[in-house]
Write a protein that holds these residues in place. Structure first.
Motif, PDB file in Angstrom:
ATOM      1  N   ALA A   8       0.881  -1.278  -0.025  1.00  0.00           N
ATOM      2  CA  ALA A   8       0.047  -0.060   0.154  1.00  0.00           C
ATOM      3  C   ALA A   8       0.916   1.326  -0.166  1.00  0.00           C
ATOM      4  O   ALA A   8       0.728   2.162  -0.706  1.00  0.00           O
ATOM      5  CB  ALA A   8      -0.869   0.083   1.247  1.00  0.00           C
ATOM      6  N   LYS A   9       2.170   1.411   0.756  1.00  0.00           N
ATOM      7  CA  LYS A   9       2.883   2.443   0.897  1.00  0.00           C
ATOM      8  C   LYS A   9       3.436   2.830  -0.645  1.00  0.00           C
ATOM      9  O   LYS A   9       3.393   3.874  -1.074  1.00  0.00           O
ATOM     10  CB  LYS A   9       4.138   2.274   1.774  1.00  0.00           C
ATOM     11  N   LYS A  10       3.875   1.687  -1.256  1.00  0.00           N
ATOM     12  CA  LYS A  10       4.508   1.704  -2.732  1.00  0.00           C
ATOM     13  C   LYS A  10       3.249   2.405  -3.631  1.00  0.00           C
ATOM     14  O   LYS A  10       3.527   3.076  -4.521  1.00  0.00           O
ATOM     15  CB  LYS A  10       5.032   0.416  -3.179  1.00  0.00           C
ATOM     16  N   TYR A  11       1.960   1.986  -3.556  1.00  0.00           N
ATOM     17  CA  TYR A  11       1.025   2.204  -4.306  1.00  0.00           C
ATOM     18  C   TYR A  11       0.880   3.712  -3.991  1.00  0.00           C
ATOM     19  O   TYR A  11       0.624   4.484  -4.913  1.00  0.00           O
ATOM     20  CB  TYR A  11      -0.197   1.513  -4.369  1.00  0.00           C
ATOM     21  N   ILE A  12       0.672   3.978  -2.702  1.00  0.00           N
ATOM     22  CA  ILE A  12       0.235   5.553  -2.544  1.00  0.00           C
ATOM     23  C   ILE A  12       1.594   6.538  -2.884  1.00  0.00           C
ATOM     24  O   ILE A  12       1.022   7.496  -3.416  1.00  0.00           O
ATOM     25  CB  ILE A  12       0.119   5.647  -0.730  1.00  0.00           C
ATOM     26  N   LEU A  16       0.922   9.307  -5.507  1.00  0.00           N
ATOM     27  CA  LEU A  16       1.293  10.905  -4.876  1.00  0.00           C
ATOM     28  C   LEU A  16       2.103  11.375  -6.113  1.00  0.00           C
ATOM     29  O   LEU A  16       2.245  12.633  -6.053  1.00  0.00           O
ATOM     30  CB  LEU A  16       1.955  10.877  -3.549  1.00  0.00           C
ATOM     31  N   SER A  17       3.067  10.688  -6.535  1.00  0.00           N
ATOM     32  CA  SER A  17       4.074  11.031  -7.765  1.00  0.00           C
ATOM     33  C   SER A  17       3.298  11.604  -8.745  1.00  0.00           C
ATOM     34  O   SER A  17       3.946  12.601  -9.436  1.00  0.00           O
ATOM     35  CB  SER A  17       4.837  10.077  -8.292  1.00  0.00           C
ATOM     36  N   LYS A  18       1.896  11.539  -8.897  1.00  0.00           N
ATOM     37  CA  LYS A  18       1.225  12.221 -10.250  1.00  0.00           C
ATOM     38  C   LYS A  18       0.558  13.430  -9.776  1.00  0.00           C
ATOM     39  O   LYS A  18      -0.206  14.055 -10.423  1.00  0.00           O
ATOM     40  CB  LYS A  18       0.302  10.984 -10.712  1.00  0.00           C
ATOM     41  N   GLN A  19       0.706  13.678  -8.443  1.00  0.00           N
ATOM     42  CA  GLN A  19       0.140  14.916  -7.676  1.00  0.00           C
ATOM     43  C   GLN A  19       1.247  16.144  -7.525  1.00  0.00           C
ATOM     44  O   GLN A  19       2.401  15.844  -8.004  1.00  0.00           O
ATOM     45  CB  GLN A  19      -0.493  14.436  -6.486  1.00  0.00           C
ATOM     46  N   GLU A  20       0.891  17.280  -7.367  1.00  0.00           N
ATOM     47  CA  GLU A  20       1.536  18.419  -7.166  1.00  0.00           C
ATOM     48  C   GLU A  20       2.413  17.903  -6.020  1.00  0.00           C
ATOM     49  O   GLU A  20       2.098  17.413  -4.995  1.00  0.00           O
ATOM     50  CB  GLU A  20       0.811  19.425  -6.616  1.00  0.00           C
ATOM     51  N   LEU A  21       3.824  18.519  -5.914  1.00  0.00           N
ATOM     52  CA  LEU A  21       4.729  18.381  -4.918  1.00  0.00           C
ATOM     53  C   LEU A  21       4.148  18.848  -3.605  1.00  0.00           C
ATOM     54  O   LEU A  21       3.668  20.128  -3.569  1.00  0.00           O
ATOM     55  CB  LEU A  21       5.948  19.084  -5.209  1.00  0.00           C
ATOM     56  N   GLY A  22       4.247  18.171  -2.602  1.00  0.00           N
ATOM     57  CA  GLY A  22       3.807  18.501  -1.087  1.00  0.00           C
ATOM     58  C   GLY A  22       2.506  17.929  -0.884  1.00  0.00           C
ATOM     59  O   GLY A  22       1.897  18.232  -0.015  1.00  0.00           O
TER      60      GLY A  22
END
Length: 193
Positions: A8-12, A16-22
């Motif tokens: 789940a951590k890897k998937y999250i 998140l890598s596809k979202q804005e930084l932060g």
């Protein structure tokens, strides 16, 4: 408090890598302490974080935020990743989401009002980054509430209190004669309006 499986951590992290930084994760419960309780996860950016009321849980490469009122309902939660023929999804198991916490220091009426605020009022106030808590009840049925977060200093608080919260509390608890605000309001960037 909350456990997240490695998958789940890897998937999250991938999401998140596809979202804005932060961007981080918020975990919440709709209608906590009731049979209708539902857990959820959402993206949250730094503007969505209430530093006074949100608890931060740090994991590798991301943080999870939970409003302090939701903590008892999310105790011992497990986030996992499930893959099947239909795809991949994150699961959130929260064994206490539907359980009402009863404090030894509160009478039955106080517990009922506290639960009502947690399940019926605060989920709506949380949309504006605010919350309300029971401060005290007098023998004559006057309820004192304390607002925080986006509600503190909000110019609409009197309407929220008298036209919304007070009406709902009196309708559901005939023992209540009135509802008063004991918050020391300070307007600022944290205030919703």
């Amino acid at each position: 408090m909350i456990k997240i499986s490695k998958k789940a951590k890897k998937y999250i992290i991938k999401l998140l890598s596809k979202q804005e930084l932060g961007t981080n994760i918020r975990i919440f419960v709709d209608s906590p302490g009731t049979m209708y309780a539902e857990c959820g996860m959402a993206y949250c950016d730094m503007n969505d974080i209430d530093k006074k009321n949100d608890h931060k849980f740090s994991f590798d490469f991301f943080d999870v935020y939970i409003h302090k009122l939701m903590l008892p309902f999310l105790k011992d939660s497990i986030i996992d990743l499930v893959k099947n023929d239909l795809g991949t999804k994150i699961t959130l198991k929260a064994p206490y989401a539907k359980i009402l916490n009863k404090s030894k220091n509160f009478s039955q009426l106080q517990n009922s009002i506290k639960n009502f605020l947690t399940t019926q009022i605060n989920p709506k106030l949380l949309l504006h980054g605010g919350s309300v808590a029971l401060y005290d009840i007098t023998d004559s049925g006057v309820v004192f509430l304390k607002f925080s977060g986006g509600c503190n200093g909000c110019s609409m608080i009197d309407i929220t209190l008298k036209k919304g919260i007070e009406k709902k509390l009196i309708k559901n608890f005939p023992e209540i004669s009135s509802v008063e605000d004991v918050t020391h309001h300070i307007s600022g960037k944290h205030s919703y309006y």
